[in-house]
Write an enzyme that holds these catalytic residues in place. Structure first.
Site, PDB file in Angstrom:
ATOM      1  N   GLU A  68      17.454 -26.142 -29.913  1.00  0.00           N
ATOM      2  CA  GLU A  68      18.214 -25.227 -29.041  1.00  0.00           C
ATOM      3  C   GLU A  68      17.493 -23.888 -28.843  1.00  0.00           C
ATOM      4  OE1 GLU A  68      22.531 -25.451 -29.585  1.00  0.00           O
ATOM      5  OE2 GLU A  68      22.555 -23.267 -29.408  1.00  0.00           O
ATOM      6  N   ASP A  69      16.852 -23.387 -29.874  1.00  0.00           N
ATOM      7  CA  ASP A  69      16.346 -22.013 -29.825  1.00  0.00           C
ATOM      8  C   ASP A  69      14.829 -21.853 -29.922  1.00  0.00           C
ATOM      9  OD1 ASP A  69      18.943 -21.109 -29.600  1.00  0.00           O
ATOM     10  OD2 ASP A  69      19.206 -20.823 -31.749  1.00  0.00           O
TER      11      ASP A  69
END
Ligand SMILES: Nc1nc2c(ncn2[C@@H]2O[C@H](COP(=O)(O)OP(=O)(O)O)[C@@H](OP(=O)(O)OP(=O)(O)O)[C@H]2O)c(=O)[nH]1
Ligand SMILES: [Mn+2]
Length: 181
Positions: A68-69
């Site tokens: 996600e990051d």
């Protein structure tokens, strides 16, 4: 004994991988805490507060924000850590190509039907983030946004219930303090 050793090595591989991937990221607190403190803390909630020993769950907790990051891909995770761990990370990963509102709505929708393993990671993730939020307002957030985050988290957590009494009890303490229960 040999098996215990293997488990430690597998966990260290995940901590090292996540630390490298998150190396340039900081939390949004006043100290700009290194981001890696979050996945490590989420794994620690599972081990030390909930007594979880399932290696797949703990590995997924350590890796849960890498796709996600950071530039990490699911293919990369699968090659290095296997399909079971990757599948749990996939379940707790928001699709960043969607608008924020839609991502938030989907977390509420997907919570009840996610796997037991994913529910454990998600519960610990929410507990860590809500505890952070109780300590201070993240950089760039209004008090209104904090309030909305508490309310939205309660809706997600309601779909994760019945999976981990220890963590759910801690979350409920926060929701009660915030007048949401
Ligand atoms: N409370 C808090 N959160 C911080 C801080 N620094 C970074 N975060 C991260 O911010 C995310 C929540 O902020 P949002 O604005 O709602 O998330 P978004 O960036 O994905 O839209 C969490 O992501 P997440 O772990 O993926 O969880 P989720 O909220 O997406 O489920 C959390 O880890 C901090 O200092 N305090
Ligand atoms: Mn997280």
């Amino acid at each position: 004994m040999a098996q215990e050793g293997d488990v430690s090595i597998e966990l260290i591989e995940c901590v090292d991988f996540a630390a490298i991937k998150h190396r340039n990221q900081r939390r949004k607190d006043s100290d700009s805490t290194p981001y890696i403190n979050h996945p490590v803390g989420v794994a620690r909630i599972l081990t030390s507060e909930a007594g979880i020993k399932d290696l797949i769950v703990l590995q997924a907790a350590l890796l849960h924000d890498t796709v996600e990051d950071t530039d990490t891909t699911f293919e990369e995770l699968e090659k290095k850590f296997g399909k079971a761990v990757t599948d749990v990370v996939r379940e707790v990963t928001d699709d960043k190509s969607l608008p924020s509102e839609e991502r938030k709505r989907l977390q509420i929708v997907h919570a009840p039907t996610s796997s037991h393993e994913a529910k454990l990671v998600k519960l610990a993730d929410k507990l860590y983030n809500l505890r952070d939020l109780c300590k201070g307002t993240p950089r760039g957030w209004s008090s209104r946004r904090c309030e909305e985050y508490f309310k939205w988290s309660k809706k997600v957590v309601d779909g994760l219930r019945g999976n981990c009494p220890a963590i759910e009890k801690e979350l409920d303490k926060i929701f009660i303090a915030k007048g949401l229960m």
